[in-house]
Each structure stands twice: as structure tokens, then as C-alpha cells.
Design a protein around this motif. Structure first.
Motif, PDB file in Angstrom:
ATOM      1  N   TYR A   1       0.832  -1.201   0.000  1.00  0.00           N
ATOM      2  CA  TYR A   1       0.000   0.000   0.000  1.00  0.00           C
ATOM      3  C   TYR A   1       0.867   1.251   0.000  1.00  0.00           C
ATOM      4  CZ  TYR A   1      -3.538   3.376   1.436  1.00  0.00           C
ATOM      5  OH  TYR A   1      -4.367   4.458   1.497  1.00  0.00           O
ATOM      6  N   ALA A   2       1.933   1.250   0.796  1.00  0.00           N
ATOM      7  CA  ALA A   2       2.818   2.415   0.864  1.00  0.00           C
ATOM      8  C   ALA A   2       3.471   2.689  -0.477  1.00  0.00           C
ATOM      9  CB  ALA A   2       3.879   2.200   1.941  1.00  0.00           C
ATOM     10  N   GLU A   3       3.820   1.638  -1.206  1.00  0.00           N
ATOM     11  CA  GLU A   3       4.498   1.783  -2.499  1.00  0.00           C
ATOM     12  C   GLU A   3       3.531   1.993  -3.651  1.00  0.00           C
ATOM     13  OE1 GLU A   3       6.693  -1.802  -2.715  1.00  0.00           O
ATOM     14  OE2 GLU A   3       7.986  -1.328  -0.995  1.00  0.00           O
ATOM     15  N   GLY A   4       2.239   1.946  -3.378  1.00  0.00           N
ATOM     16  CA  GLY A   4       1.257   2.154  -4.433  1.00  0.00           C
ATOM     17  C   GLY A   4       0.952   0.932  -5.267  1.00  0.00           C
ATOM     18  N   ARG A   5       1.473  -0.218  -4.875  1.00  0.00           N
ATOM     19  CA  ARG A   5       1.215  -1.443  -5.643  1.00  0.00           C
ATOM     20  C   ARG A   5      -0.132  -2.058  -5.300  1.00  0.00           C
ATOM     21  NH1 ARG A   5       3.794  -5.199  -3.933  1.00  0.00           N
ATOM     22  NH2 ARG A   5       5.021  -4.334  -2.194  1.00  0.00           N
ATOM     23  N   LEU A   6      -0.652  -1.749  -4.112  1.00  0.00           N
ATOM     24  CA  LEU A   6      -1.912  -2.309  -3.656  1.00  0.00           C
ATOM     25  C   LEU A   6      -2.870  -1.190  -3.276  1.00  0.00           C
ATOM     26  CD1 LEU A   6      -0.682  -5.187  -1.290  1.00  0.00           C
ATOM     27  CD2 LEU A   6      -1.509  -5.420  -3.628  1.00  0.00           C
TER      28      LEU A   6
END
Length: 410
Positions: free
Chosen positions: A311-316
Motif C-alpha cells: 500500500y505504501a508503495e502504491g502497488r496495492l
């Protein structure tokens, strides 16, 4: 009961195939196979109907992968069109055959499930003194396909449905090789000549696993007259006040399993006092309380951290992991896990990484607060079946019920 020799017209009816598609896409609507099938839905359903009616239907290749939860398991995922066919088959054969199962078999049946099975055991544990827990060794890979087909023919009369079930069984992937097992009457080559195994992951396999041991279930109830018996797939649990009856029952079950070319785990099958607790379906269960297995909490903590990183990396996005998190919360709340839930959720933040010119998303702190409050709040609700025993979420309750001023839910 509807006649079981008139199933085929209902199986290939377009309405049944459409319903099967609706069931097959649940939880899989974003998968590539489901999306491709839905792009031309009517044409694909009509093509399946045509191939089934003409006898040209052939299952596709399975996608194989291994999961490592407690022990490695080879999972076989059928192509999406085949999953539609599996649901179409089950729509017509499961309702009448399910009526022939005993009430206390709990796997993959409407109105049953893990939590009701554990509740049932715990009620018995407050009444009986001893428990015997048995486990069939390598159950899915060991199911004899010839015997399974005989069992199906004892219950079904429609030859076209039986031919389709034979095709599904015959085209399953080969099971992992195992040392040959010999049973009374075998010669040197018998284990090599008999084809065994049904794929873990198929909807039909779950039903076959219930049906394969159905006669054993009835024998335990009607021949052994066990006062308390339940089964969940290959887990068998018997309770009694007489330790000798349980040991005799174990020997009888072992003999009956041999006629199905199955064996019990050698390191299990010991009679113990219910007060010592047993491992059952993910819980360590005592007469008046239950705990979550230790590895379950550790495993979920690792998964939640992975979700937070994604979530932090924007993947989820929230929708990618929220159902999984809520499912675990629902499972954990059927045990005494208030402290465990609080310790996991207050330590993990869901927060987007800072982007230039944009503020950090504050939803992570809200998630932490909301989940902790939800965990504490659920302690005020008592599950009707066990009001005297524990506090936790009711079966239909989740952290979603906590007020949320903004941001997604977890």
C-alpha cells in the motif's frame, strides 16, 4: 427428491450455465480468465452448452502451484471455462446428494463450515470425558479414482452426467509420487496400476471428498453408534466417556478405510482427555475456551506487513487486501484473541509514501485506531452459542461496524 436419472437437461440448460458463471466469478472477477470469458459472455456460454451437448467438451490444462501453510500443498487451478462447468455440475447434483450426508460433516456445505464444527465439538467436550482425533494420510492424493467412480454410480443414474464426472476425474493432474501402499489382496503391481488422486482446488474435488467417506460416516453413527462424531474433510473426531470404546472405534475405522485404500496418520489416533485440548481446524480447543494456533497469528502478521508495504508503495489498493484482512479478523474473533488482534494492528501502519508536493495520507493512523477500537468493541458482543464462554465478534460482525470519518476501511 428430484430423480437423479434426469439431471442432464438441467445441467446443460442455459440458465444453469449462466448461474454457474455467476458463481465461478465470485472473488475472481478481476482474474484474466474471468475477464476474457466475460468480454463475450453469451457466445462463450453458448459454446460451452454446445460442446457439452455434443460430447465435444474437453477440460483445459490446470495451473499448478504450491502453498506453504503448515505443510506444502500442490494446488491445481482449472481454467475459468472449466470452473463454470464444475459449478454447473454441482448446481444439479449437490442438492439431492447433500441430503444423504450425516448432519455432522461440515466441510464445503451450506449452513456448515469451520466455526460450526468447532462449536459442535466444544459443546460435546463439555459433556464427554475423552476425545479421539483421527486424520487420513494424504487424503486427496490417495483417493482411488476407480472406487470414487463406483461411489458416484451408487448415487447417480444419469449416464451423461456420470460420463462428464468421469472426464473431470480422468483429466485431473497427476498427484505427486509417493511410496507404494499395499492393502489386503494386492499383488506387487497393484499400487502402480491404480490411478489415485483428485486435484486440491477443484470445486468438484471438495464434493468428491465428502462423498468418498459418506459410507464411513454412516457406519460410525449406525454401526459403532458413536455418541459424538464429526468430520471435516479428512479430520475425524469422536468423543465418549469410555476410552476402550474409542480405541475399538479407531481399529474399526482403520479397517473400513483400508477398503477405500486409505490409511490413517501413524503419529495420530491417541485418545486424550478433553481438558487437555486438541488442535482442530486452526484452533486449540478446550471445553470452555479456545485459542488461535500460534503460527496463524505469526503468518497473518507477516501478510499484514506485506500489505502495508504494498500500500505504501502504491502497488496495492484497499480493495486488494481488505477482504483478506476482514476474513482473518472474522476467523480470529471465534477464539480468545482480543490481545492478539490489538498487538498486531496497533503496530502496523497503512500509509502512502510521501510524494513531492502532496501530503502523506493519514489513513494509516485511522486504520490503527479503527481496528483497535473494533477489536475492543467486539468484546462487548457475545456469540449466542457460547455466551458463557468468551467475548468476541459475533459471526456476522467485523471492524467495518466501527464509525469511520474518512478513508478506506480495514
Amino acid at each position: 427428491m428430484k430423480r437423479l436419472n434426469e439431471l442432464w437437461p438441467r445441467l446443460v440448460a442455459f440458465d444453469n450455465l449462466w448461474l454457474a458463471w455467476r458463481k465461478a466469478r465470485r472473488g475472481k472477477s478481476r482474474s484474466a480468465g474471468a475477464v476474457a470469458f466475460e468480454l463475450d459472455l453469451e457466445r462463450n456460454l453458448l459454446a460451452l452448452q454446445r460442446d457439452l451437448e455434443s460430447g465435444d467438451y474437453r477440460p483445459g490444462d490446470y495451473r499448478l502451484f504450491t502453498i506453504y501453510e503448515r505443510k506444502p500443498r500442490l494446488i491445481a487451478a482449472a481454467p475459468f471455462p472449466d470452473r463454470v462447468v464444475h459449478h454447473a455440475v454441482m448446481n444439479v447434483i449437490e442438492p439431492p446428494l447433500d441430503q444423504r450426508f450425516i448432519a455432522d460433516t461440515y466441510a464445503c456445505r451450506k449452513g456448515k463450515g469451520v466455526h460450526l464444527a468447532v462449536d459442535r465439538y466444544q459443546g460435546w467436550a463439555q459433556r464427554y470425558r475423552y476425545v479421539l482425533k483421527l486424520d487420513v494420510r494424504r487424503y486427496f492424493p490417495s483417493i482411488d479414482q476407480a472406487i470414487l467412480k463406483e461411489v458416484l454410480r451408487r448415487h447417480l443414474r444419469d449416464e451423461r452426467v456420470l460420463a462428464l464426472l468421469d472426464l473431470i476425474i480422468d483429466t485431473g493432474p497427476e498427484s505427486a509420487p509417493a511410496p507404494p501402499t499395499y492393502f489386503p489382496g494386492d499383488d506387487l503391481l497393484t499400487p502402480l496400476e491404480r490411478r489415485c488422486g483428485i486435484p486440491i482446488g477443484n470445486l468438484t474435488s471438495q464434493f468428491f471428498a465428502n462423498l468418498y467417506l459418506n459410507d464411513l460416516d454412516h457406519g460410525v453413527k449406525e454401526v459403532l453408534r458413536a455418541p459424538a462424531y464429526l468430520r471435516y474433510v479428512d479430520d475425524l473426531v469422536l468423543l465418549d466417556d469410555d476410552k476402550g470404546r474409542l480405541l475399538a472405534g479407531r481399529d474399526w475405522i482403520e479397517d473400513q478405510l483400508a477398503t477405500l485404500r486409505l490409511q490413517l496418520h501413524l503419529d495420530l489416533g491417541k485418545v486424550s482427555q478433553v481438558g487437555e485440548g486438541i488442535d482442530l481446524l486452526g484452533y486449540h480447543v478446550f471445553p470452555h475456551h479456545r485459542r488461535l494456533r500460534n503460527e496463524n497469528g505469526f503468518r497473518f502478521r507477516r501478510r499484514l506487513r506485506a500489505f502495508a508495504r504494498g500500500y505504501a508503495e502504491g502497488r496495492l489498493d484497499w480493495a486488494d487486501f481488505d477482504p483478506s484482512v476482514q476474513a482473518w479478523i472474522g476467523h480470529a474473533c471465534h477464539a480468545d484473541t482480543l490481545g492478539l488482534r490489538e498487538s498486531i494492528f496497533v503496530a502496523i501502519y497503512f500509509q502512502r509514501e510521501r510524494a513531492e508536493g502532496r501530503p502523506v495520507c493519514a489513513a494509516g493512523r485511522l486504520v490503527e485506531q479503527r481496528t483497535a477500537e473494533g477489536a475492543r468493541g467486539c468484546a462487548q458482543q457475545e456469540r449466542p452459542a457460547q455466551q458463557e464462554r468468551e467475548q468476541g465478534f459475533s459471526p456476522g460482525q467485523s471492524a467495518h461496524q466501527v464509525p469511520e470519518p474518512l478513508g478506506p476501511r480495514i
